[in-house]
Write an enzyme that holds these catalytic residues in place. Structure first.
Site, PDB file in Angstrom:
ATOM      1  N   ARG A 124       0.628  -1.186  -0.180  1.00 18.41           N
ATOM      2  CA  ARG A 124       0.076  -0.318  -0.280  1.00 18.41           C
ATOM      3  C   ARG A 124       0.621   1.337   0.259  1.00 18.41           C
ATOM      4  O   ARG A 124       0.711   2.301  -0.370  1.00 18.41           O
ATOM      5  CB  ARG A 124      -0.873  -0.259   1.154  1.00 18.41           C
ATOM      6  N   HIS A 134       0.814   3.877  -2.545  1.00 18.42           N
ATOM      7  CA  HIS A 134       0.334   5.600  -2.493  1.00 18.42           C
ATOM      8  C   HIS A 134       1.283   7.034  -2.976  1.00 18.42           C
ATOM      9  O   HIS A 134       0.923   7.906  -2.710  1.00 18.42           O
ATOM     10  CB  HIS A 134       0.132   5.867  -1.159  1.00 18.42           C
ATOM     11  N   ASN A 161      -3.038   8.638   4.513  1.00 23.60           N
ATOM     12  CA  ASN A 161      -2.059   8.154   4.481  1.00 23.60           C
ATOM     13  C   ASN A 161      -1.688   7.739   6.371  1.00 23.60           C
ATOM     14  O   ASN A 161      -1.013   7.319   6.964  1.00 23.60           O
ATOM     15  CB  ASN A 161      -0.595   8.453   4.001  1.00 23.60           C
ATOM     16  N   HIS A 219      -5.667  -5.692  -3.157  1.00 18.94           N
ATOM     17  CA  HIS A 219      -6.482  -5.832  -2.111  1.00 18.94           C
ATOM     18  C   HIS A 219      -6.829  -6.629  -1.442  1.00 18.94           C
ATOM     19  O   HIS A 219      -7.660  -7.316  -0.231  1.00 18.94           O
ATOM     20  CB  HIS A 219      -8.058  -4.977  -2.155  1.00 18.94           C
TER      21      HIS A 219
END
Length: 316
Positions: free
Chosen positions: A59, A63, A91, A188
């Site tokens: 992740r 990001h 975040n 995911h």
């Protein structure tokens, strides 16, 4: 005025998010041949102590790349009133930054000042997937670290409440296709989501329904029990799928059963092309793995910074 701003933003995005053709899988062959092994060893140790590390690092890489390209700007600390990306609202739940610190320290021992934090993060994300049962791949390297990190820019990240058109726009601005969108959504399969990320689907969904009617009723009931209305439990939430520490295609199988957590997951079923790709990946883990590798290499090639940081948390 709004239209001209939007055109300007698209132009800015197209200039900012272009693929870095200077990357090479052999980039450190001469200057730091042991870099990848050092990162992998740190990842193995971290994962043995904490099974949430793989989801966190995958992740984090996503990001990072979606803001200013893959430049490790997500790793920079805030300084006084200047809030960095890691302190932006999307975040706040990022964690395991210490793993990158440890990997950087290990690599610096081998070859000081050679390997960027951005490359270390990309390698750690690959290891997160491969060491969780997913595909392995050669990571193109040669990224440089950025010097700018702004919490305000995290609003550019795709939201779990996005619909299909919003997702498509966000990905296309970064040169990523709808197939990349579906494949990367398969990330995911790892991890955990807090109630705040999906409560819009299980409470006050719209004027007619309290619960999103596209959700499997039994699954919705379970989520409502975990996340009651006006829930105050800070760490309450749900695993992303039923095999949340294994990188596999379970996410897609559950999505077709109405058991996707986010609105952005369900959005993949609202367009014929992406629904077909969800079905394809649900039926063939091999097809998913192949598409995921292509997509993450493409995403990981979004150009970013200009230097190699000595400390991943601060600019040189």
């Amino acid at each position: 005025m709004a239209a001209s701003f939007f055109v300007a933003f698209l132009l800015f995005s197209s200039l900012l998010f272009h693929l870095n053709s200077a990357l090479s899988v052999d980039y450190y062959a001469e200057t730091c041949p042991g870099a990848e092994t050092a990162v992998t060893e740190v990842m193995k140790k971290a994962m043995a102590n904490d099974n949430t590390v793989p989801a966190a690092l995958l992740r984090m890489h996503f990001h990072d790349c979606f803001i200013r390209g893959c430049d490790a700007s997500v790793l920079l600390n805030s300084k006084g009133s200047r809030k960095a990306e890691k302190d932006g609202p999307p975040n706040i739940s990022l964690h395991a930054f210490y793993v990158i610190d440890h990997a950087k320290k290990a690599v610096e021992k081998l070859c000081p000042g050679v390997v960027s934090c951005a490359d270390i993060l990309a390698l750690a994300a690959r290891d997160a997937v491969a060491l969780s049962g997913g595909p392995n791949w050669e990571v193109p390297k040669g990224r440089k670290d950025g010097r700018v990190s702004k919490a305000s820019e995290t609003s550019q990240l795709p939201s779990p409440t996005f619909n299909f058109s919003q997702l498509k726009q966000s990905f296309s601005q970064r040169g990523l296709s709808t197939k990349d969108l579906v494949a990367l959504s398969g990330g995911h399969t790892l991890g955990f989501a807090h109630c705040s990320s999906f409560e819009n689907r299980i409470h006050n969904f719209d004027a007619t329904h309290d619960v999103d009617p596209s959700l499997n009723s039994g699954f919705a009931k379970k989520l409502r029990k975990i996340c009651p209305a006006h829930n105050k439990a800070k760490n309450a939430g749900s695993t992303m799928d039923s095999t949340s520490t294994v990188f596999d295609n379970t996410y897609f199988k559950l999505l077709l059963q109405g058991k996707g957590l986010f609105s952005s997951d369900e959005a993949l079923l609202t367009h014929p092309k992406t629904k077909g790709q969800v079905s394809q990946f649900a039926n063939s883990q091999e097809d998913f793995f192949r598409a995921f590798v292509k997509a993450i290499i493409r995403m990981g090639s979004l150009e970013g910074g200009k230097e190699v940081r000595k400390d991943c948390r601060v600019v040189n």
